[in-house]
Design a protein around this motif. Structure first.
Motif, PDB file in Angstrom:
ATOM      1  N   THR A   1     -14.120  11.839 -12.212  1.00 14.14           N
ATOM      2  CA  THR A   1     -13.730  11.549 -13.584  1.00 14.14           C
ATOM      3  C   THR A   1     -12.844  10.305 -13.627  1.00 14.14           C
ATOM      4  OG1 THR A   1     -11.723  12.887 -13.443  1.00 14.14           O
ATOM      5  CG2 THR A   1     -13.764  14.001 -14.169  1.00 14.14           C
ATOM      6  N   TYR A   2     -12.624   9.849 -14.830  1.00  9.55           N
ATOM      7  CA  TYR A   2     -11.734   8.713 -15.043  1.00  9.55           C
ATOM      8  C   TYR A   2     -10.352   9.010 -14.465  1.00  9.55           C
ATOM      9  CZ  TYR A   2      -8.970   5.321 -17.682  1.00  9.55           C
ATOM     10  OH  TYR A   2      -8.107   4.322 -18.033  1.00  9.55           O
ATOM     11  N   GLY A   3      -9.835  10.206 -14.765  1.00 15.30           N
ATOM     12  CA  GLY A   3      -8.513  10.589 -14.265  1.00 15.30           C
ATOM     13  C   GLY A   3      -8.469  10.642 -12.747  1.00 15.30           C
ATOM     14  N   ALA A   4      -9.532  11.132 -12.135  1.00 17.71           N
ATOM     15  CA  ALA A   4      -9.585  11.188 -10.678  1.00 17.71           C
ATOM     16  C   ALA A   4      -9.637   9.779 -10.083  1.00 17.71           C
ATOM     17  CB  ALA A   4     -10.780  12.007 -10.223  1.00 17.71           C
ATOM     18  N   ALA A   5     -10.319   8.866 -10.765  1.00 15.05           N
ATOM     19  CA  ALA A   5     -10.357   7.479 -10.292  1.00 15.05           C
ATOM     20  C   ALA A   5      -8.957   6.869 -10.361  1.00 15.05           C
ATOM     21  CB  ALA A   5     -11.345   6.662 -11.118  1.00 15.05           C
ATOM     22  N   LEU A   6      -8.214   7.178 -11.432  1.00 12.28           N
ATOM     23  CA  LEU A   6      -6.831   6.695 -11.528  1.00 12.28           C
ATOM     24  C   LEU A   6      -5.967   7.309 -10.426  1.00 12.28           C
ATOM     25  CD1 LEU A   6      -6.147   6.704 -15.375  1.00 12.28           C
ATOM     26  CD2 LEU A   6      -6.562   4.735 -13.890  1.00 12.28           C
ATOM     27  N   GLU A   7      -6.202   8.585 -10.129  1.00 11.67           N
ATOM     28  CA  GLU A   7      -5.465   9.233  -9.041  1.00 11.67           C
ATOM     29  C   GLU A   7      -5.762   8.543  -7.717  1.00 11.67           C
ATOM     30  OE1 GLU A   7      -5.012  13.539  -6.778  1.00 11.67           O
ATOM     31  OE2 GLU A   7      -6.317  13.394  -8.524  1.00 11.67           O
ATOM     32  N   LEU A   8      -7.020   8.197  -7.492  1.00  8.42           N
ATOM     33  CA  LEU A   8      -7.390   7.505  -6.267  1.00  8.42           C
ATOM     34  C   LEU A   8      -6.631   6.185  -6.146  1.00  8.42           C
ATOM     35  CD1 LEU A   8      -9.109   7.197  -3.718  1.00  8.42           C
ATOM     36  CD2 LEU A   8     -10.841   6.101  -5.155  1.00  8.42           C
ATOM     37  N   ILE A   9      -6.548   5.446  -7.232  1.00  5.06           N
ATOM     38  CA  ILE A   9      -5.803   4.185  -7.215  1.00  5.06           C
ATOM     39  C   ILE A   9      -4.344   4.447  -6.839  1.00  5.06           C
ATOM     40  CG2 ILE A   9      -4.918   2.305  -8.671  1.00  5.06           C
ATOM     41  CD1 ILE A   9      -7.670   2.442 -10.134  1.00  5.06           C
ATOM     42  N   GLY A  10      -3.757   5.478  -7.425  1.00  3.19           N
ATOM     43  CA  GLY A  10      -2.377   5.832  -7.092  1.00  3.19           C
ATOM     44  C   GLY A  10      -2.201   6.181  -5.623  1.00  3.19           C
ATOM     45  N   LEU A  11      -3.144   6.942  -5.081  1.00  2.00           N
ATOM     46  CA  LEU A  11      -3.074   7.307  -3.671  1.00  2.00           C
ATOM     47  C   LEU A  11      -3.205   6.084  -2.771  1.00  2.00           C
ATOM     48  CD1 LEU A  11      -5.235  10.560  -3.689  1.00  2.00           C
ATOM     49  CD2 LEU A  11      -2.753  10.402  -3.373  1.00  2.00           C
ATOM     50  N   LEU A  12      -4.118   5.199  -3.136  1.00  2.00           N
ATOM     51  CA  LEU A  12      -4.291   3.980  -2.343  1.00  2.00           C
ATOM     52  C   LEU A  12      -3.044   3.098  -2.420  1.00  2.00           C
ATOM     53  CD1 LEU A  12      -8.005   3.184  -3.216  1.00  2.00           C
ATOM     54  CD2 LEU A  12      -7.119   4.040  -1.032  1.00  2.00           C
ATOM     55  N   LYS A  13      -2.405   3.051  -3.598  1.00  2.00           N
ATOM     56  CA  LYS A  13      -1.149   2.303  -3.729  1.00  2.00           C
ATOM     57  C   LYS A  13      -0.071   2.907  -2.837  1.00  2.00           C
ATOM     58  CE  LYS A  13       0.536   0.701  -7.552  1.00  2.00           C
ATOM     59  NZ  LYS A  13       0.996   0.507  -8.939  1.00  2.00           N
ATOM     60  N   ALA A  14       0.008   4.226  -2.807  1.00  2.00           N
ATOM     61  CA  ALA A  14       1.002   4.906  -1.982  1.00  2.00           C
ATOM     62  C   ALA A  14       0.771   4.616  -0.498  1.00  2.00           C
ATOM     63  CB  ALA A  14       0.968   6.407  -2.235  1.00  2.00           C
ATOM     64  N   ARG A  15      -0.470   4.419  -0.119  1.00  2.00           N
ATOM     65  CA  ARG A  15      -0.813   4.094   1.268  1.00  2.00           C
ATOM     66  C   ARG A  15      -0.679   2.607   1.547  1.00  2.00           C
ATOM     67  NH1 ARG A  15      -6.590   6.672   2.244  1.00  2.00           N
ATOM     68  NH2 ARG A  15      -6.353   5.471   4.148  1.00  2.00           N
ATOM     69  N   ALA A  16      -0.321   1.844   0.507  1.00  2.00           N
ATOM     70  CA  ALA A  16      -0.204   0.385   0.618  1.00  2.00           C
ATOM     71  C   ALA A  16      -1.527  -0.250   1.046  1.00  2.00           C
ATOM     72  CB  ALA A  16       0.934  -0.014   1.558  1.00  2.00           C
ATOM     73  N   ASP A  17      -2.612   0.305   0.541  1.00  2.00           N
ATOM     74  CA  ASP A  17      -3.949  -0.210   0.831  1.00  2.00           C
ATOM     75  C   ASP A  17      -4.329  -1.186  -0.278  1.00  2.00           C
ATOM     76  OD1 ASP A  17      -6.621  -0.708   1.336  1.00  2.00           O
ATOM     77  OD2 ASP A  17      -7.212   1.404   1.413  1.00  2.00           O
ATOM     78  N   LEU A  18      -3.756  -2.390  -0.225  1.00  2.00           N
ATOM     79  CA  LEU A  18      -3.954  -3.372  -1.289  1.00  2.00           C
ATOM     80  C   LEU A  18      -5.420  -3.724  -1.513  1.00  2.00           C
ATOM     81  CD1 LEU A  18      -2.746  -5.197  -3.437  1.00  2.00           C
ATOM     82  CD2 LEU A  18      -2.374  -6.913  -1.651  1.00  2.00           C
ATOM     83  N   PRO A  19      -6.196  -4.008  -0.463  1.00  2.00           N
ATOM     84  CA  PRO A  19      -7.617  -4.291  -0.715  1.00  2.00           C
ATOM     85  C   PRO A  19      -8.334  -3.110  -1.378  1.00  2.00           C
ATOM     86  CG  PRO A  19      -7.019  -4.978   1.505  1.00  2.00           C
ATOM     87  CD  PRO A  19      -5.844  -4.211   0.955  1.00  2.00           C
ATOM     88  N   GLY A  20      -8.017  -1.899  -0.953  1.00  2.00           N
ATOM     89  CA  GLY A  20      -8.632  -0.721  -1.549  1.00  2.00           C
ATOM     90  C   GLY A  20      -8.239  -0.552  -3.004  1.00  2.00           C
ATOM     91  N   VAL A  21      -6.959  -0.804  -3.313  1.00  6.47           N
ATOM     92  CA  VAL A  21      -6.493  -0.702  -4.700  1.00  6.47           C
ATOM     93  C   VAL A  21      -7.224  -1.719  -5.563  1.00  6.47           C
ATOM     94  CG1 VAL A  21      -4.511  -1.073  -6.232  1.00  6.47           C
ATOM     95  CG2 VAL A  21      -4.226   0.229  -4.122  1.00  6.47           C
ATOM     96  N   ARG A  22      -7.314  -2.948  -5.072  1.00  6.82           N
ATOM     97  CA  ARG A  22      -7.995  -3.991  -5.849  1.00  6.82           C
ATOM     98  C   ARG A  22      -9.455  -3.637  -6.087  1.00  6.82           C
ATOM     99  NH1 ARG A  22      -5.122  -9.108  -2.851  1.00  6.82           N
ATOM    100  NH2 ARG A  22      -3.441  -9.354  -4.374  1.00  6.82           N
ATOM    101  N   GLN A  23     -10.130  -3.182  -5.048  1.00  5.39           N
ATOM    102  CA  GLN A  23     -11.542  -2.833  -5.182  1.00  5.39           C
ATOM    103  C   GLN A  23     -11.722  -1.641  -6.116  1.00  5.39           C
ATOM    104  OE1 GLN A  23     -12.604  -2.324  -1.063  1.00  5.39           O
ATOM    105  NE2 GLN A  23     -13.375  -4.413  -0.902  1.00  5.39           N
ATOM    106  N   ALA A  24     -10.852  -0.636  -5.994  1.00  4.65           N
ATOM    107  CA  ALA A  24     -10.962   0.540  -6.853  1.00  4.65           C
ATOM    108  C   ALA A  24     -10.710   0.168  -8.315  1.00  4.65           C
ATOM    109  CB  ALA A  24      -9.982   1.619  -6.395  1.00  4.65           C
ATOM    110  N   ARG A  25      -9.754  -0.708  -8.552  1.00  5.52           N
ATOM    111  CA  ARG A  25      -9.485  -1.141  -9.927  1.00  5.52           C
ATOM    112  C   ARG A  25     -10.669  -1.912 -10.495  1.00  5.52           C
ATOM    113  NH1 ARG A  25      -3.117  -2.799  -9.261  1.00  5.52           N
ATOM    114  NH2 ARG A  25      -2.290  -0.852 -10.102  1.00  5.52           N
TER     115      ARG A  25
END
Length: 161
Positions: A67-91
């Motif tokens: 879901t949209y909310g789960a995708a936002l959660e994924l972005i938050g988790l990737l940010k917490a892991r400091a996975d900048l490329p992953g955050v950018r790609q997920a966004r």
């Protein structure tokens, strides 16, 4: 079930650690908390939980139920892991699949602005331009104007502060 947009599938499959799964869903939150009590491995446990949740989100995506909310959660988790490329790609994938609200655009713009140096500021300005084309968001327009002013008239910004 219908598959989610291809960009989300690609992004999640490239950001997941190997061996992540959702096999431990049968455990209760209390069991997880007791297991971590008194342990010196809190950061390892937290990392494992983050990896596990990312795995769950990936499984949802592969089932076509992310879901949209789960995708936002994924972005938050990737940010917490400091996975900048992953955050950018997920966004990017999220923006391709859904219209983004003002708060999501502003968070994205602010994150990129904090990291930008020199000519990278122009890329942040382009991102803010995408956001204003996506919706009529006053806050995003104001941030865009400030970014342009910071880039091309820094003295003006200093006088306003």
């Amino acid at each position: 079930p219908a598959m989610p947009p291809a960009p989300l599938t690609k992004i999640l499959s490239t950001t997941m650690p190997k061996g992540s799964s959702d096999d431990d869903d049968d455990r209760s939150d209390d069991e997880d908390e007791r297991e971590g009590e008194g342990s010196d491995d809190d950061s390892d446990s937290s990392s494992a939980e983050t990896d596990e949740r990312c795995g769950e989100l990936l499984a949802q995506l592969q089932q076509g139920s992310l879901t949209y909310g789960a995708a936002l959660e994924l972005i938050g988790l990737l940010k917490a892991r400091a996975d900048l490329p992953g955050v950018r790609q997920a966004r990017e994938a999220l923006a391709a699949a859904y219209p983004l609200p003002e708060a999501v655009w502003l968070e994205w713009i602010e994150d990129e602005a904090r990291l930008a140096a020199g000519d990278e500021v122009d890329e942040v300005i382009e991102l803010a331009g995408r956001a204003v084309r996506d919706g009529l968001y006053v806050g995003v327009w104001l941030r865009l104007v400030r970014l342009v002013a910071e880039r091309h008239a820094p003295g003006l910004v200093s006088a306003l502060d």
